[in-house]
Design a protein around this motif. Structure first.
Motif, PDB file in Angstrom:
ATOM      1  N   THR A  93       0.798  -1.164   0.061  1.00 60.98           N
ATOM      2  CA  THR A  93       0.046   0.118  -0.047  1.00 60.98           C
ATOM      3  C   THR A  93       0.825   1.273   0.133  1.00 60.98           C
ATOM      4  OG1 THR A  93      -1.610  -1.073   1.297  1.00 60.98           O
ATOM      5  CG2 THR A  93      -1.767   1.220   1.443  1.00 60.98           C
ATOM      6  N   VAL A  94       2.002   1.229   0.900  1.00 66.21           N
ATOM      7  CA  VAL A  94       2.905   2.381   0.876  1.00 66.21           C
ATOM      8  C   VAL A  94       3.594   2.598  -0.636  1.00 66.21           C
ATOM      9  CG1 VAL A  94       5.057   3.231   1.720  1.00 66.21           C
ATOM     10  CG2 VAL A  94       3.330   2.038   3.381  1.00 66.21           C
ATOM     11  N   SER A  95       3.861   1.374  -1.177  1.00 68.64           N
ATOM     12  CA  SER A  95       4.465   1.508  -2.433  1.00 68.64           C
ATOM     13  C   SER A  95       3.709   1.988  -3.445  1.00 68.64           C
ATOM     14  CB  SER A  95       4.896   0.063  -2.848  1.00 68.64           C
ATOM     15  OG  SER A  95       5.418  -0.066  -4.225  1.00 68.64           O
ATOM     16  N   THR A  96       2.410   1.726  -3.732  1.00 70.55           N
ATOM     17  CA  THR A  96       1.334   2.194  -4.431  1.00 70.55           C
ATOM     18  C   THR A  96       1.053   3.710  -4.048  1.00 70.55           C
ATOM     19  OG1 THR A  96       0.337   0.146  -4.725  1.00 70.55           O
ATOM     20  CG2 THR A  96      -1.149   1.971  -5.443  1.00 70.55           C
ATOM     21  N   GLY A  97       1.190   4.143  -2.857  1.00 70.36           N
ATOM     22  CA  GLY A  97       0.729   5.544  -2.484  1.00 70.36           C
ATOM     23  C   GLY A  97       1.974   6.225  -3.082  1.00 70.36           C
ATOM     24  N   LEU A  98       3.031   5.902  -2.725  1.00 67.86           N
ATOM     25  CA  LEU A  98       4.442   6.536  -3.085  1.00 67.86           C
ATOM     26  C   LEU A  98       4.283   6.798  -4.820  1.00 67.86           C
ATOM     27  CD1 LEU A  98       7.327   4.934  -1.132  1.00 67.86           C
ATOM     28  CD2 LEU A  98       6.580   7.421  -1.012  1.00 67.86           C
ATOM     29  N   ARG A  99       3.905   5.848  -5.508  1.00 63.66           N
ATOM     30  CA  ARG A  99       3.891   5.803  -6.858  1.00 63.66           C
ATOM     31  C   ARG A  99       2.773   7.111  -7.295  1.00 63.66           C
ATOM     32  NH1 ARG A  99       3.225   0.945  -8.043  1.00 63.66           N
ATOM     33  NH2 ARG A  99       0.763   1.141  -8.495  1.00 63.66           N
ATOM     34  N   ARG A 100       1.610   6.811  -6.706  1.00 61.21           N
ATOM     35  CA  ARG A 100       0.645   7.982  -6.960  1.00 61.21           C
ATOM     36  C   ARG A 100       0.762   9.143  -6.508  1.00 61.21           C
ATOM     37  NH1 ARG A 100      -5.088   4.585  -5.763  1.00 61.21           N
ATOM     38  NH2 ARG A 100      -4.655   2.899  -7.376  1.00 61.21           N
ATOM     39  N   TYR A 101       1.789   9.349  -5.464  1.00 64.66           N
ATOM     40  CA  TYR A 101       1.942  10.701  -5.003  1.00 64.66           C
ATOM     41  C   TYR A 101       3.064  11.177  -6.228  1.00 64.66           C
ATOM     42  CZ  TYR A 101       3.880  14.637  -2.189  1.00 64.66           C
ATOM     43  OH  TYR A 101       4.326  15.832  -2.186  1.00 64.66           O
TER      44      TYR A 101
END
Length: 120
Positions: A93-101
């Motif tokens: 979830t963190v990885s996806t959030g970083l990419r989306r940010y």
């Protein structure tokens, strides 16, 4: 006071107590740094810690969480699993959030460049 649970000389953070306690040790200094970043983002976005750590998927809350992920990862050097433990999320979830940010930041930078080139 830090919002993290179980503080003694080293911070122990439970990932999922229902499936057995999994903990990670993060020093109090690093925990304090993370806490300050999270406090700052909560104040900036006008949300509470309960909302930040909660299950809400509202756009404003998700944006604030992603900003926390970004600051913890890039400014403080936490790993994705550590950020997941701090924020009560899975590392994916963190990885996806970083990419989306990063995607949103890129989008807004490009949009602002276009507005500046074509003001009217």
């Amino acid at each position: 006071m830090t919002p993290f649970p179980n503080i003694d000389d080293t911070l122990h953070i439970s990932i999922n107590p229902d499936q057995g306690v999994k903990t990670s040790k993060i020093s109090n200094i690093r925990a304090l740094q993370a806490s300050r970043v999270i406090d700052e983002v909560c104040q900036q976005h006008k949300i509470s810690h309960a909302v930040m750590y909660g299950a809400s998927r509202k756009k404003d809350t998700a944006t604030a969480r992603r900003e926390c992920y970004h600051k913890l990862y890039h400014q403080l050097g936490f790993t994705m699993p550590q950020i997941g433990q701090i924020m009560n999320r899975d590392h994916t979830t963190v990885s996806t959030g970083l990419r989306r940010y990063e995607d949103l930041k890129f989008y807004w930078n490009k949009r602002n460049e276009n507005v500046q080139r074509n003001p009217g």
